[in-house]
Design a protein around this motif. Structure first.
Motif, PDB file in Angstrom:
ATOM      1  N   GLY A 161      12.310  -0.915  -2.229  1.00  0.00           N
ATOM      2  CA  GLY A 161      12.889  -2.181  -1.813  1.00  0.00           C
ATOM      3  C   GLY A 161      12.033  -2.917  -0.813  1.00  0.00           C
ATOM      4  N   ASP A 162      10.731  -2.834  -0.946  1.00  0.00           N
ATOM      5  CA  ASP A 162       9.876  -3.531   0.009  1.00  0.00           C
ATOM      6  C   ASP A 162       9.129  -4.670  -0.665  1.00  0.00           C
ATOM      7  OD1 ASP A 162       7.947  -2.250  -1.474  1.00  0.00           O
ATOM      8  OD2 ASP A 162       7.114  -1.107   0.179  1.00  0.00           O
ATOM      9  N   TYR A 163       8.375  -5.394   0.125  1.00  0.00           N
ATOM     10  CA  TYR A 163       7.689  -6.567  -0.406  1.00  0.00           C
ATOM     11  C   TYR A 163       6.484  -6.226  -1.262  1.00  0.00           C
ATOM     12  CZ  TYR A 163       6.331  -5.725   4.471  1.00  0.00           C
ATOM     13  OH  TYR A 163       6.023  -5.142   5.663  1.00  0.00           O
ATOM     14  N   GLU A 164       6.009  -4.975  -1.249  1.00  0.00           N
ATOM     15  CA  GLU A 164       4.885  -4.628  -2.115  1.00  0.00           C
ATOM     16  C   GLU A 164       5.234  -4.835  -3.587  1.00  0.00           C
ATOM     17  OE1 GLU A 164       2.366  -0.818  -3.626  1.00  0.00           O
ATOM     18  OE2 GLU A 164       2.788  -0.874  -1.472  1.00  0.00           O
ATOM     19  N   ALA A 165       6.469  -4.479  -3.963  1.00  0.00           N
ATOM     20  CA  ALA A 165       6.888  -4.655  -5.359  1.00  0.00           C
ATOM     21  C   ALA A 165       6.846  -6.124  -5.756  1.00  0.00           C
ATOM     22  CB  ALA A 165       8.286  -4.081  -5.562  1.00  0.00           C
ATOM     23  N   GLU A 166       7.278  -7.001  -4.851  1.00  0.00           N
ATOM     24  CA  GLU A 166       7.254  -8.429  -5.153  1.00  0.00           C
ATOM     25  C   GLU A 166       5.825  -8.963  -5.218  1.00  0.00           C
ATOM     26  OE1 GLU A 166      10.918 -10.943  -4.042  1.00  0.00           O
ATOM     27  OE2 GLU A 166      10.257  -9.944  -2.201  1.00  0.00           O
ATOM     28  N   LEU A 167       4.956  -8.476  -4.347  1.00  0.00           N
ATOM     29  CA  LEU A 167       3.564  -8.911  -4.379  1.00  0.00           C
ATOM     30  C   LEU A 167       2.887  -8.471  -5.679  1.00  0.00           C
ATOM     31  CD1 LEU A 167       2.610  -8.167  -0.671  1.00  0.00           C
ATOM     32  CD2 LEU A 167       3.135 -10.396  -1.693  1.00  0.00           C
ATOM     33  N   ARG A 168       3.193  -7.245  -6.114  1.00  0.00           N
ATOM     34  CA  ARG A 168       2.681  -6.765  -7.398  1.00  0.00           C
ATOM     35  C   ARG A 168       3.168  -7.661  -8.543  1.00  0.00           C
ATOM     36  NH1 ARG A 168       1.123  -1.324  -8.283  1.00  0.00           N
ATOM     37  NH2 ARG A 168       0.829  -0.145  -6.372  1.00  0.00           N
ATOM     38  N   ALA A 169       4.461  -8.004  -8.500  1.00  0.00           N
ATOM     39  CA  ALA A 169       5.035  -8.842  -9.554  1.00  0.00           C
ATOM     40  C   ALA A 169       4.403 -10.227  -9.575  1.00  0.00           C
ATOM     41  CB  ALA A 169       6.549  -8.950  -9.365  1.00  0.00           C
ATOM     42  N   LEU A 170       4.137 -10.787  -8.409  1.00  0.00           N
ATOM     43  CA  LEU A 170       3.518 -12.106  -8.325  1.00  0.00           C
ATOM     44  C   LEU A 170       2.101 -12.079  -8.890  1.00  0.00           C
ATOM     45  CD1 LEU A 170       3.758 -15.035  -7.386  1.00  0.00           C
ATOM     46  CD2 LEU A 170       2.993 -14.310  -5.121  1.00  0.00           C
ATOM     47  N   ILE A 171       1.337 -11.066  -8.531  1.00  0.00           N
ATOM     48  CA  ILE A 171      -0.022 -10.946  -9.076  1.00  0.00           C
ATOM     49  C   ILE A 171       0.027 -10.755 -10.586  1.00  0.00           C
ATOM     50  CG2 ILE A 171      -2.097  -9.496  -9.131  1.00  0.00           C
ATOM     51  CD1 ILE A 171      -1.658  -8.996  -6.120  1.00  0.00           C
ATOM     52  N   ALA A 172       0.932  -9.905 -11.069  1.00  0.00           N
ATOM     53  CA  ALA A 172       1.037  -9.656 -12.511  1.00  0.00           C
ATOM     54  C   ALA A 172       1.404 -10.933 -13.258  1.00  0.00           C
ATOM     55  CB  ALA A 172       2.068  -8.565 -12.781  1.00  0.00           C
ATOM     56  N   GLY A 176      -1.998 -11.095 -14.523  1.00  0.00           N
ATOM     57  CA  GLY A 176      -1.910  -9.964 -15.435  1.00  0.00           C
ATOM     58  C   GLY A 176      -1.872  -8.622 -14.721  1.00  0.00           C
ATOM     59  N   HIS A 177      -1.439  -7.607 -15.462  1.00  0.00           N
ATOM     60  CA  HIS A 177      -1.286  -6.261 -14.885  1.00  0.00           C
ATOM     61  C   HIS A 177      -2.622  -5.637 -14.503  1.00  0.00           C
ATOM     62  CE1 HIS A 177       3.020  -5.991 -15.333  1.00  0.00           C
ATOM     63  NE2 HIS A 177       2.893  -6.530 -16.538  1.00  0.00           N
ATOM     64  N   SER A 178      -3.692  -6.011 -15.185  1.00  0.00           N
ATOM     65  CA  SER A 178      -5.000  -5.449 -14.827  1.00  0.00           C
ATOM     66  C   SER A 178      -5.421  -5.884 -13.430  1.00  0.00           C
ATOM     67  CB  SER A 178      -6.058  -5.837 -15.862  1.00  0.00           C
ATOM     68  OG  SER A 178      -6.207  -7.248 -15.919  1.00  0.00           O
ATOM     69  N   PHE A 184      -4.408  -2.808  -6.123  1.00  0.00           N
ATOM     70  CA  PHE A 184      -3.645  -1.736  -5.484  1.00  0.00           C
ATOM     71  C   PHE A 184      -4.172  -0.376  -5.923  1.00  0.00           C
ATOM     72  CE2 PHE A 184      -0.688  -5.249  -5.115  1.00  0.00           C
ATOM     73  CZ  PHE A 184      -0.137  -5.057  -3.859  1.00  0.00           C
ATOM     74  N   PRO A 185      -4.643   0.433  -4.995  1.00  0.00           N
ATOM     75  CA  PRO A 185      -5.070   1.783  -5.359  1.00  0.00           C
ATOM     76  C   PRO A 185      -3.859   2.640  -5.716  1.00  0.00           C
ATOM     77  CG  PRO A 185      -5.065   1.537  -2.977  1.00  0.00           C
ATOM     78  CD  PRO A 185      -4.729   0.186  -3.555  1.00  0.00           C
ATOM     79  N   GLU A 186      -4.093   3.670  -6.501  1.00  0.00           N
ATOM     80  CA  GLU A 186      -3.010   4.599  -6.796  1.00  0.00           C
ATOM     81  C   GLU A 186      -2.594   5.278  -5.497  1.00  0.00           C
ATOM     82  OE1 GLU A 186      -3.641   7.393  -9.929  1.00  0.00           O
ATOM     83  OE2 GLU A 186      -4.536   5.897 -11.237  1.00  0.00           O
ATOM     84  N   HIS A 187      -1.309   5.289  -5.243  1.00  0.00           N
ATOM     85  CA  HIS A 187      -0.808   5.995  -4.069  1.00  0.00           C
ATOM     86  C   HIS A 187       0.635   6.408  -4.310  1.00  0.00           C
ATOM     87  CE1 HIS A 187       0.316   1.784  -3.309  1.00  0.00           C
ATOM     88  NE2 HIS A 187       1.240   2.213  -2.478  1.00  0.00           N
ATOM     89  N   THR A 188       1.072   7.355  -3.515  1.00  0.00           N
ATOM     90  CA  THR A 188       2.408   7.914  -3.661  1.00  0.00           C
ATOM     91  C   THR A 188       3.378   7.161  -2.762  1.00  0.00           C
ATOM     92  OG1 THR A 188       1.499  10.085  -4.160  1.00  0.00           O
ATOM     93  CG2 THR A 188       3.774  10.017  -3.427  1.00  0.00           C
TER      94      THR A 188
END
Length: 199
Positions: A161-172, A176-178, A184-188
């Motif tokens: 529930g943080d803003y990273e998900a929204e930033l990812r969605a905006l970039i996508a 695009g998803h690429s 964003f690097p892979e992280h846990t």
């Protein structure tokens, strides 16, 4: 005393809430740009833990500026920092005595400097707290293992529930998803399912 804690539903912000609970009336707050409803994951975690929850609106222009910075840099650090500072400013405008976040000692981003904390306090007449700033990842993980039921996994698959998900969605949506994968690097990530029953 009323305190608003920037909340993602993850282990760090949840642990910060538990640390502050003895001294403040804690409300968990998630900032939202209106790009997605991912804040509902943070609300569900707050509900399971028994904390009041609130959403504050963030300025979409800040998200657009942050994602442009991320794409230019090729990594999220400066954009995430910019958004976190904006979110703290918005939360400081609430009718509270203090604001807090779950940043810890070894976080590379976001971080709040002493000068930034003092400025936030002086301009808004509130206290800024970072209860995990003296703790490293190992210490936090030990406390979390004893206290919280947590789901962990790749950031793309864990509800958050943080803003990273929204930033990812905006970039996508715009590039695009690429482009998301390139920034964003892979992280846990972690998502709190509740208190441990044996904790």
């Amino acid at each position: 005393m009323d305190l608003a804690l920037l909340y993602s539903g993850g282990k760090d912000s949840t642990l910060a809430a538990l640390f502050l609970d003895s001294f403040y009336d804690v409300t968990l707050v998630t900032g939202c740009f209106g790009i997605s409803d991912d804040w509902e994951h943070a609300e569900a975690a707050a509900d399971r833990l028994g904390y009041p929850f609130e959403v504050v609106d963030l300025d979409r222009a800040v998200a657009e500026e942050a994602t442009a910075q991320m794409l230019e840099d090729g990594y999220p650090r400066h954009g995430i920092q910019q958004v976190h500072e904006h979110a703290l400013e918005r939360v400081a405008e609430l009718d509270v005595d203090a604001v807090a976040d779950g940043t810890r000692r070894d976080d590379r981003v976001p971080t709040i400097s002493r000068a930034q904390a003092q400025s936030l306090e002086d301009r808004h007449g509130i206290d800024y707290l970072s209860p995990l700033s003296g703790l490293g990842r190992r210490a936090i993980d030990r406390v979390v293992d004893e206290t919280l039921a947590v789901e962990t996994g790749p950031s793309e698959t864990i509800p958050k529930g943080d803003y990273e998900a929204e930033l990812r969605a905006l970039i996508a949506a715009e590039h695009g998803h690429s482009a998301v994968d390139s920034v964003f690097p892979e992280h846990t990530q972690s998502y709190v399912r509740g208190l441990r029953e044996d904790g």
